[in-house]
Design a protein around this motif. Structure first.
Motif, PDB file in Angstrom:
ATOM      1  N   ALA A  60      25.983  54.305  26.482  1.00 53.76           N
ATOM      2  CA  ALA A  60      27.226  54.878  25.947  1.00 53.76           C
ATOM      3  C   ALA A  60      26.895  55.615  24.656  1.00 53.76           C
ATOM      4  N   GLY A  96      26.495  40.613  27.166  1.00 54.40           N
ATOM      5  CA  GLY A  96      26.990  40.428  28.527  1.00 54.40           C
ATOM      6  C   GLY A  96      27.476  41.693  29.208  1.00 54.40           C
ATOM      7  N   ALA A  97      27.497  42.818  28.505  1.00 53.41           N
ATOM      8  CA  ALA A  97      28.059  44.037  29.095  1.00 53.41           C
ATOM      9  C   ALA A  97      27.310  44.428  30.363  1.00 53.41           C
ATOM     10  N   GLY A  98      28.033  44.932  31.333  1.00 47.77           N
ATOM     11  CA  GLY A  98      27.429  45.438  32.557  1.00 47.77           C
ATOM     12  C   GLY A  98      27.138  44.377  33.597  1.00 47.77           C
ATOM     13  N   ASP A  99      27.639  43.174  33.384  1.00 45.75           N
ATOM     14  CA  ASP A  99      27.359  42.099  34.340  1.00 45.75           C
ATOM     15  C   ASP A  99      28.285  42.211  35.547  1.00 45.75           C
ATOM     16  N   ILE A 100      28.200  43.352  36.231  1.00 47.75           N
ATOM     17  CA  ILE A 100      29.151  43.652  37.302  1.00 47.75           C
ATOM     18  C   ILE A 100      28.930  42.805  38.550  1.00 47.75           C
ATOM     19  N   GLY A 128      27.316  45.112  24.365  1.00 46.80           N
ATOM     20  CA  GLY A 128      28.527  44.323  24.199  1.00 46.80           C
ATOM     21  C   GLY A 128      28.341  43.251  23.153  1.00 46.80           C
ATOM     22  N   GLU A 129      29.362  42.429  23.027  1.00 48.63           N
ATOM     23  CA  GLU A 129      29.429  41.503  21.906  1.00 48.63           C
ATOM     24  C   GLU A 129      28.356  40.419  21.947  1.00 48.63           C
ATOM     25  N   ASN A 130      28.061  39.897  23.134  1.00 47.80           N
ATOM     26  CA  ASN A 130      26.982  38.915  23.194  1.00 47.80           C
ATOM     27  C   ASN A 130      26.024  39.214  24.345  1.00 47.80           C
ATOM     28  N   HIS A 137      29.339  39.890  38.700  1.00 50.04           N
ATOM     29  CA  HIS A 137      30.328  38.820  38.673  1.00 50.04           C
ATOM     30  C   HIS A 137      31.751  39.340  38.550  1.00 50.04           C
ATOM     31  N   ILE A 138      31.949  40.548  39.029  1.00 47.41           N
ATOM     32  CA  ILE A 138      33.308  41.054  39.182  1.00 47.41           C
ATOM     33  C   ILE A 138      33.789  40.637  40.556  1.00 47.41           C
ATOM     34  N   HIS A 157      24.559  50.050  25.585  1.00 52.29           N
ATOM     35  CA  HIS A 157      25.729  49.265  25.205  1.00 52.29           C
ATOM     36  C   HIS A 157      25.547  47.835  25.707  1.00 52.29           C
ATOM     37  N   CYS A 203      34.414  50.832  37.474  1.00 54.10           N
ATOM     38  CA  CYS A 203      33.615  51.161  36.287  1.00 54.10           C
ATOM     39  C   CYS A 203      33.742  52.637  35.923  1.00 54.10           C
TER      40      CYS A 203
END
Lengths: 399, 399
Positions: free
Chosen positions: B222, B233-237, B229-231, B239-240, B227, B313
């Motif tokens: 990005a 975890g970003a992009g852990d798709i 994320g805060e911890n 588990h969607i 990117h 996404c």
């Protein structure tokens, strides 16, 4: 390295050092830049001549005369800012730090089309300028937030569902003809997100601002900056498909879109079918505020629908905070309660561990404050300052 | 303004100007920095003494002796990089521009736990160093990609489903004990995304790298940066939740997760139930490559499942490109074909208008190249260079 500045140590860069508090005396400026004292002094002469910098008393010293404390003069000019909503526009004249000097709210109806609405906004801008004793030459920038997808290069709405008649209308050019200063137009959720982030959330890098109103959209702050995506479409979560609602047709052409299921008009339509008269988002809000059981029930359901989509966003984007705003969100606490529960249930434990889901703290002023800050950040870049300094003879007005 | 540098015009900043091609002669350096020629010369003495800069012939001139062309010496040190996969590790010794000098592939089994795997990686690093004629003192950084969520502050996997026995194992500290240089550990999809972005996609700001293998995950670029994320975890798709698959339990605790429905082991299990023997992702890949009708059918279905999540996404994040990688993706063209169709069908027309959905061009080298680049970007920041220069006496080795 600010590639945009004329040089790494231009007058514009010095102003940034002063403005951000990284260097506030002549010797700090020399240390941080590596420039000779005489060179620092030359650049300060330019910044003083343009009234960008003022001397603001002394700083504590171990003896002798304290060195002059240099400060950014945020009153050297003003910014005109507006947050246009479907039925209400918030306007402000702000200083260059983004702080409102005077504000006004107008009742508007965006469905009247651009000309009548923008004429009223412009007239109110002139009133507000007069009110704070400023003139046209003081305007350093104009920032407008609108509830529509925006072609950023032209500042024009693209096929805006809530603003028929505004499709491709060049809002940017319209204001540009009337003001000799940069004009920025952006989606309302982006200015809302910026307003909240810069005011209360500067210490987090990643947040989502979700507006729940007639439309549903999301402004994204990633790495401290607004994430607009490739063509300004990022955060358009109102058009994510909700499972189990495929029978609902959305004007966008897809089916089951969040906004078509959970936006204000969709709620109003369901209430009407259930025998409770409601035709607009405002009707829904009024009913909920009055405690109508059916309206509160619908708002709770909206919270759950939102949460389903936001859980997805949390897993994808892993933000520190989700800020909720918009009229429907303001109408009842049930929205937030339902959302929180479902977001945490659906998100990965890791990504939601420290997530905060809260109401916006600026309320409905977030947009106009964000619009002013959006402009401030652009007109105060070292490059913009360097250009301003080169373009015009020094404005020797009093600060 | 690089807040991290000692000063805006430190030796580290000068190196960055040279390295990025913004200033490659003494007079360009003086112009861009605003420094006196003598000050530029002093800082160059330091950079030459540490072998960070070399003079590389002359540049065209209108007459007289051409000014010396200054270039970054990317061979001043090396980076050790590894991309650990469930069954295969790719290793490289790279120069400081991230270009591999020597590479190796190891067959590994991450389920053996950290010690045996990392010992083999370290032994291979030593071999590769010897192969390129370098020693321990030349190692300027170590970069490791692993198929697991990573606690970035400690460089340790957190509850990694594919790497039992690695939970909270301090990979970073393990290499740090063996090398006197920064060690960075990151999720494999982040280094994959970085590798592709920096090599072939620098001109776009926003992209997603989707790895389809035993696990399914997504690296996000990005605004040109990873990117996380805060911890982290970003992009852990993976588990969607996929609608309509609530009967499938995912080890993460939720139901209907994309990875539990469409990851390699899930496909293998369905094939086995359909009478086609398959127990691992590799089995699925082999069957598909051999043209097994059932396996190809499953891979096509995986493409549709992925697309459902990726459409979400795209609407959320509005990237310029989606890059697809991983063994399952490599197994058959049907995956990409099915994905493209569904992504465009489900996304908002605006946000997908110019979206490209393509295979990664670096293939399975993307991870190891990305891991090296991740380290290069950290060890070459002005701050890191300034610290290196201050910390050690000049290394007067030959370049």
């Amino acid at each position: 390295v600010p590639l945009s500045a004329r040089s790494l140590t231009s007058a514009g860069v010095l102003l940034e050092l002063i403005r951000t508090g990284r260097a506030n005396t002549r010797s700090e400026l020399a240390n941080v830049t590596g420039l000779a004292r005489t060179t620092v002094a030359q650049r300060l002469v330019t910044l003083f001549a343009h009234n960008f910098v003022i001397e603001a008393g002394g700083v504590p010293s171990t003896g002798g005369r304290p060195p002059a404390f240099l400060a950014f003069n945020s009153r050297v000019g003003v910014i005109l800012a507006a947050d246009l909503g479907a039925t209400r526009a918030r306007l402000a004249v702000s200083d260059l730090a983004g702080a409102p000097l005077a504000e006004r709210t107008l009742e508007v109806d965006l469905r009247q089309g651009p000309a009548p609405v923008l004429e009223r906004v412009e007239a109110a801008f002139r009133d507000l300028l007069e009110q704070v004793g400023r003139g046209a030459a003081d305007v350093r920038g104009v920032g407008i937030g609108v509830p529509a997808p925006i072609a950023l290069d032209r500042g024009a709405p693209i096929a805006p569902p809530l603003m028929p008649g505004w499709n491709r209308f060049p809002i940017q050019a319209w204001f540009q003809e009337r003001h000799d200063a940069p004009v920025l137009v952006d989606n309302d959720v982006n200015v809302l997100a910026l307003g909240e982030h810069r005011t209360y959330w500067r210490n987090v890098e990643n947040l989502l601002y979700v507006k729940v109103d007639a439309g549903i959209g999301c402004g994204i702050v990633a790495g401290g900056q607004i994430h607009r995506g490739e063509n300004g479409g990022a955060g358009d979560i109102g058009h994510i498909r909700l499972a189990g609602h495929e029978e609902i047709q959305c004007p966008c052409g897809n089916v089951g879109c969040l906004e078509a299921v959970a936006g204000g008009p969709a709620i109003a339509a369901r209430l009407t079918r259930a025998g409770v008269e409601a035709s607009t988002t405002q009707d829904v809000v009024q009913l909920a505020l009055a405690g109508d059981r059916q309206a509160v029930h619908e708002i709770r359901a909206t919270g759950r629908h939102l949460a389903e989509v936001l859980a997805f966003c949390v897993t994808c984007f892993n933000p520190s905070a989700i800020i909720i705003g918009g009229d429907v969100a303001a109408a009842h606490e049930q929205l937030l309660a339902g959302m929180r529960e479902m977001i945490f249930k659906r998100s990965l434990p890791g990504s939601a561990a420290e997530l905060r889901v809260v109401r916006g703290r600026l309320g409905d002023r977030a947009g106009v404050i964000g619009a002013a800050l959006m402009v401030a950040e652009v007109v105060l870049t070292p490059e913009s300052i360097d250009q301003a300094v080169e373009r015009e003879p020094a404005r020797l007005q009093s600060a």
